[in-house]
Design an enzyme around this catalytic site. Structure first.
Site, PDB file in Angstrom:
ATOM      1  N   ASP A  48       0.795  -1.228   0.000  1.00 27.12           N
ATOM      2  CA  ASP A  48       0.000   0.000   0.000  1.00 27.12           C
ATOM      3  C   ASP A  48       0.828   1.278   0.000  1.00 27.12           C
ATOM      4  O   ASP A  48       0.382   2.313   0.476  1.00 27.12           O
ATOM      5  CB  ASP A  48      -0.892  -0.015   1.245  1.00 27.12           C
ATOM      6  CG  ASP A  48      -0.096  -0.316   2.508  1.00 27.12           C
ATOM      7  OD1 ASP A  48       1.134  -0.047   2.504  1.00 27.12           O
ATOM      8  OD2 ASP A  48      -0.678  -0.807   3.482  1.00 27.12           O
ATOM      9  N   GLU A  72      -0.255  -9.015  -0.783  1.00 31.96           N
ATOM     10  CA  GLU A  72      -0.837  -8.455   0.444  1.00 31.96           C
ATOM     11  C   GLU A  72      -2.074  -7.626   0.098  1.00 31.96           C
ATOM     12  O   GLU A  72      -2.256  -6.500   0.562  1.00 31.96           O
ATOM     13  CB  GLU A  72       0.188  -7.597   1.205  1.00 31.96           C
ATOM     14  CG  GLU A  72      -0.142  -7.408   2.662  1.00 31.96           C
ATOM     15  CD  GLU A  72       0.858  -6.501   3.370  1.00 31.96           C
ATOM     16  OE1 GLU A  72       1.048  -5.354   2.950  1.00 31.96           O
ATOM     17  OE2 GLU A  72       1.447  -6.957   4.357  1.00 31.96           O
ATOM     18  N   HIS A  82       7.024   5.446  13.279  1.00 29.75           N
ATOM     19  CA  HIS A  82       7.325   6.240  12.079  1.00 29.75           C
ATOM     20  C   HIS A  82       6.087   6.734  11.361  1.00 29.75           C
ATOM     21  O   HIS A  82       6.183   7.623  10.516  1.00 29.75           O
ATOM     22  CB  HIS A  82       8.139   5.400  11.083  1.00 29.75           C
ATOM     23  CG  HIS A  82       7.342   4.319  10.415  1.00 29.75           C
ATOM     24  ND1 HIS A  82       6.756   4.487   9.184  1.00 29.75           N
ATOM     25  CD2 HIS A  82       7.006   3.080  10.814  1.00 29.75           C
ATOM     26  CE1 HIS A  82       6.112   3.374   8.860  1.00 29.75           C
ATOM     27  NE2 HIS A  82       6.242   2.510   9.829  1.00 29.75           N
ATOM     28  N   HIS A 120      13.790   5.625  13.133  1.00 29.94           N
ATOM     29  CA  HIS A 120      13.500   5.790  11.704  1.00 29.94           C
ATOM     30  C   HIS A 120      14.285   6.982  11.182  1.00 29.94           C
ATOM     31  O   HIS A 120      14.531   7.936  11.907  1.00 29.94           O
ATOM     32  CB  HIS A 120      11.997   6.026  11.523  1.00 29.94           C
ATOM     33  CG  HIS A 120      11.493   5.700  10.157  1.00 29.94           C
ATOM     34  ND1 HIS A 120      11.449   6.615   9.148  1.00 29.94           N
ATOM     35  CD2 HIS A 120      11.015   4.545   9.635  1.00 29.94           C
ATOM     36  CE1 HIS A 120      10.958   6.053   8.063  1.00 29.94           C
ATOM     37  NE2 HIS A 120      10.688   4.786   8.328  1.00 29.94           N
ATOM     38  N   ARG A 163       3.107   8.311   9.469  1.00 31.09           N
ATOM     39  CA  ARG A 163       2.810   9.705   9.131  1.00 31.09           C
ATOM     40  C   ARG A 163       1.707  10.282  10.030  1.00 31.09           C
ATOM     41  O   ARG A 163       1.818  11.390  10.515  1.00 31.09           O
ATOM     42  CB  ARG A 163       2.378   9.747   7.665  1.00 31.09           C
ATOM     43  CG  ARG A 163       2.204  11.098   7.062  1.00 31.09           C
ATOM     44  CD  ARG A 163       1.901  10.931   5.568  1.00 31.09           C
ATOM     45  NE  ARG A 163       3.099  10.611   4.826  1.00 31.09           N
ATOM     46  CZ  ARG A 163       3.857  11.497   4.172  1.00 31.09           C
ATOM     47  NH1 ARG A 163       3.526  12.769   4.178  1.00 31.09           N
ATOM     48  NH2 ARG A 163       4.931  11.126   3.514  1.00 31.09           N
ATOM     49  N   GLU A 219      -1.876   5.125   3.100  1.00 29.65           N
ATOM     50  CA  GLU A 219      -1.899   3.715   2.712  1.00 29.65           C
ATOM     51  C   GLU A 219      -3.291   3.156   2.431  1.00 29.65           C
ATOM     52  O   GLU A 219      -3.466   2.343   1.532  1.00 29.65           O
ATOM     53  CB  GLU A 219      -1.208   2.859   3.788  1.00 29.65           C
ATOM     54  CG  GLU A 219       0.309   3.036   3.860  1.00 29.65           C
ATOM     55  CD  GLU A 219       0.724   4.134   4.816  1.00 29.65           C
ATOM     56  OE1 GLU A 219      -0.129   4.957   5.218  1.00 29.65           O
ATOM     57  OE2 GLU A 219       1.920   4.181   5.176  1.00 29.65           O
TER      58      GLU A 219
HETATM   59  N1  UDP Z   1      12.447  -3.415  10.485  1.00 29.71           N
HETATM   60  C1  UDP Z   1      13.807  -3.531  10.268  1.00 29.71           C
HETATM   61  N2  UDP Z   1      14.669  -2.733  10.993  1.00 29.71           N
HETATM   62  C2  UDP Z   1      14.228  -1.826  11.918  1.00 29.71           C
HETATM   63  C3  UDP Z   1      12.829  -1.703  12.119  1.00 29.71           C
HETATM   64  C4  UDP Z   1      11.963  -2.511  11.381  1.00 29.71           C
HETATM   65  O1  UDP Z   1      14.262  -4.336   9.453  1.00 29.71           O
HETATM   66  O2  UDP Z   1      15.051  -1.143  12.526  1.00 29.71           O
HETATM   67  C5  UDP Z   1      11.532  -4.257   9.683  1.00 29.71           C
HETATM   68  C6  UDP Z   1      10.479  -5.025  10.454  1.00 29.71           C
HETATM   69  O3  UDP Z   1      10.935  -6.312  10.799  1.00 29.71           O
HETATM   70  C7  UDP Z   1       9.317  -5.095   9.477  1.00 29.71           C
HETATM   71  C8  UDP Z   1       9.501  -3.865   8.627  1.00 29.71           C
HETATM   72  O4  UDP Z   1      10.818  -3.384   8.842  1.00 29.71           O
HETATM   73  O5  UDP Z   1       9.397  -6.226   8.620  1.00 29.71           O
HETATM   74  C9  UDP Z   1       8.507  -2.817   9.016  1.00 29.71           C
HETATM   75  O6  UDP Z   1       8.796  -1.625   8.403  1.00 29.71           O
HETATM   76  P1  UDP Z   1       8.093  -0.268   8.789  1.00 29.71           P
HETATM   77  O7  UDP Z   1       7.713  -0.305  10.220  1.00 29.71           O
HETATM   78  O8  UDP Z   1       9.002   0.800   8.296  1.00 29.71           O
HETATM   79  O9  UDP Z   1       6.817  -0.230   7.830  1.00 29.71           O
HETATM   80  P2  UDP Z   1       5.348  -0.823   7.946  1.00 29.71           P
HETATM   81  O10 UDP Z   1       5.436  -2.275   8.227  1.00 29.71           O
HETATM   82  O11 UDP Z   1       4.653  -0.049   9.005  1.00 29.71           O
HETATM   83  O12 UDP Z   1       4.771  -0.558   6.599  1.00 29.71           O
END
Ligand code: UDP
Length: 377
Positions: A102, A124, A215, A247, A217, A138
């Site tokens: 998304d 997904e 992180h 982040h 928004r 998203e």
């Molecule tokens: N993640 C990572 N390193 C970090 C923090 C998160 O590799 O320092 C991984 C986590 O395991 C997950 C993904 O990043 O698979 C999540 O990313 P994020 O939180 O940025 O995005 P969202 O999932 O909310 O779209």
């Protein structure tokens, strides 16, 4: 329909860290499978964090649209992806384009493929919060991608049902599990060393760790409250080690980090490479996060997750009891985390291994479904 018997050319387009993690098993699967020819295109929407994931999984992108610039608006990102992907779609002429989830990258790539009448495979598919403003942007991105997609690869039956309610043809929806579990299960046991020696020092069994990531928004206005709540928790529980991979977004850092300065039991580190992050997840006692992916990963490691959001498009682990939505109010965060850290029974009630997001074998199902859609075989 592809008539002749030849390898199917499948282009995967991705641009952020979470997309990179979730497409990695699929890109590796395409590369290893004679039925397919893989073309990997990165947009670079997240720069360093994306490259970090590709490196870990040994993926070398064939094309890099390099759209990242500090402070770019969402519209600029979308416009750049449309403009820079189009000539590659023409020159490569893939049989299908895979997009994930998304993000602005995925919706823009889906639109670019649609404009060239190339079928879009949506990984997904079917997550819905029901609120167009949250998560922003998203929720809108995923709904738009649904309208453009030719095949909907849903991680759970809940997400499939969301699509059916929107009158998506059931024959074009398949429940596959989420590829994040494929990525997690092939990574978590590797016990990769931490680059930061402070984290290696925490690996002593017995140390309780509160892992924090934020992180989103729509949480930008609440980052100060989140930082203050974590600081209060660190003071209240001096035996607990707080780990916060920060982040890269400066808006996030400038609000969350100041209240945490000078606290001995708070370790702020750069975003962790995925192998290190999954190891840290496995070492942690409680996870406090607004991340989508972490809500999917932590339950399969039996880790309670408190989610810094008012809603979620991932209700499955909440229904199973390992995830709780707590919002972003400072006092509520302190109360909810304290309860888990101070009350063993409350902790045990949430710390159940549950795996609603997949069995780690989503990738072969996805590849078979793509072949079937494109060839009828
Ligand atoms: N993640 C990572 N390193 C970090 C923090 C998160 O590799 O320092 C991984 C986590 O395991 C997950 C993904 O990043 O698979 C999540 O990313 P994020 O939180 O940025 O995005 P969202 O999932 O909310 O779209």
């Amino acid at each position: 329909m592809v008539e002749e018997s030849r390898a199917l050319k499948v282009m995967t387009v991705y641009g952020t860290r979470p997309e990179a993690i979730k497409v990695a098993p699929v890109v590796l699967g395409l590369e290893a499978d004679d039925r397919f020819e893989s073309v990997a295109v990165v947009t670079g929407q997240h720069r360093e964090m994306l490259d970090q994931v590709n490196e870990l999984f040994g993926i070398t992108p064939d094309f890099d649209l390099d759209v990242f610039e500090h402070g770019s608006s969402l519209s600029t990102i979308v416009a750049r992806v449309l403009e820079r992907l189009d000539p590659i779609l023409v020159s490569e002429a893939p049989d299908a384009v895979i997009v994930q989830g998304d993000t602005s990258t995925s919706t823009a790539a889906a639109l670019a493929a649609f404009h060239r009448q190339i079928p879009v495979m949506h990984l997904e598919a079917g997550l819905r919060s029901g609120n167009i403003d949250s998560p922003f942007p998203e929720e809108a991105n995923r709904q738009v991608t649904t309208r453009l997609a030719a095949l909907h690869l849903a991680p759970t039956t809940t997400s499939r049902d969301n699509l059916l309610v929107e009158n998506v043809d059931p024959a074009l929806v398949l429940v596959t599990g989420n590829t994040v579990i494929d990525a997690l299960l092939t990574t978590v046991d590797k016990h990769v060393p931490f680059t930061d020696p402070q984290l290696e020092a925490l690996s002593d069994p017995g140390a309780r760790i509160l892992l924090v990531t934020t992180h989103r928004r729509e949480n930008w206005d609440h980052m100060g409250a989140i930082g203050r709540a974590v600081a209060r928790l660190a003071r209240q529980f001096p035996d607990v080690q707080v780990v916060l991979p920060a982040h890269r977004n400066p808006i996030v850092r400038e609000a969350v980090l100041p209240p945490l300065a000078g606290l001995d039991n708070v370790t702020v580190v750069e975003p962790l490479a995925y192998g290190e992050f999954t190891r840290m997840l496995a070492m942690s006692s409680v996870i406090l996060t607004d991340s989508g992916g972490v809500q999917e990963e932590a339950p399969s490691l039996a880790k309670p997750v408190l989610v810094l959001r008012e809603n979620t498009e991932r209700p499955e682990a909440m229904e199973a009891g390992t995830v709780r939505l707590i919002g972003t109010d400072e006092q509520r965060i302190v109360d909810e985390v304290s309860r888990l850290l101070a009350d063993d029974a409350a902790y045990a009630e949430m710390a159940n291994a549950t795996n609603p997001y997949g069995d780690g074998h989503a990738t072969p199902r996805i590849l078979d479904a793509i072949e079937k859609l494109l060839t009828g075989r």
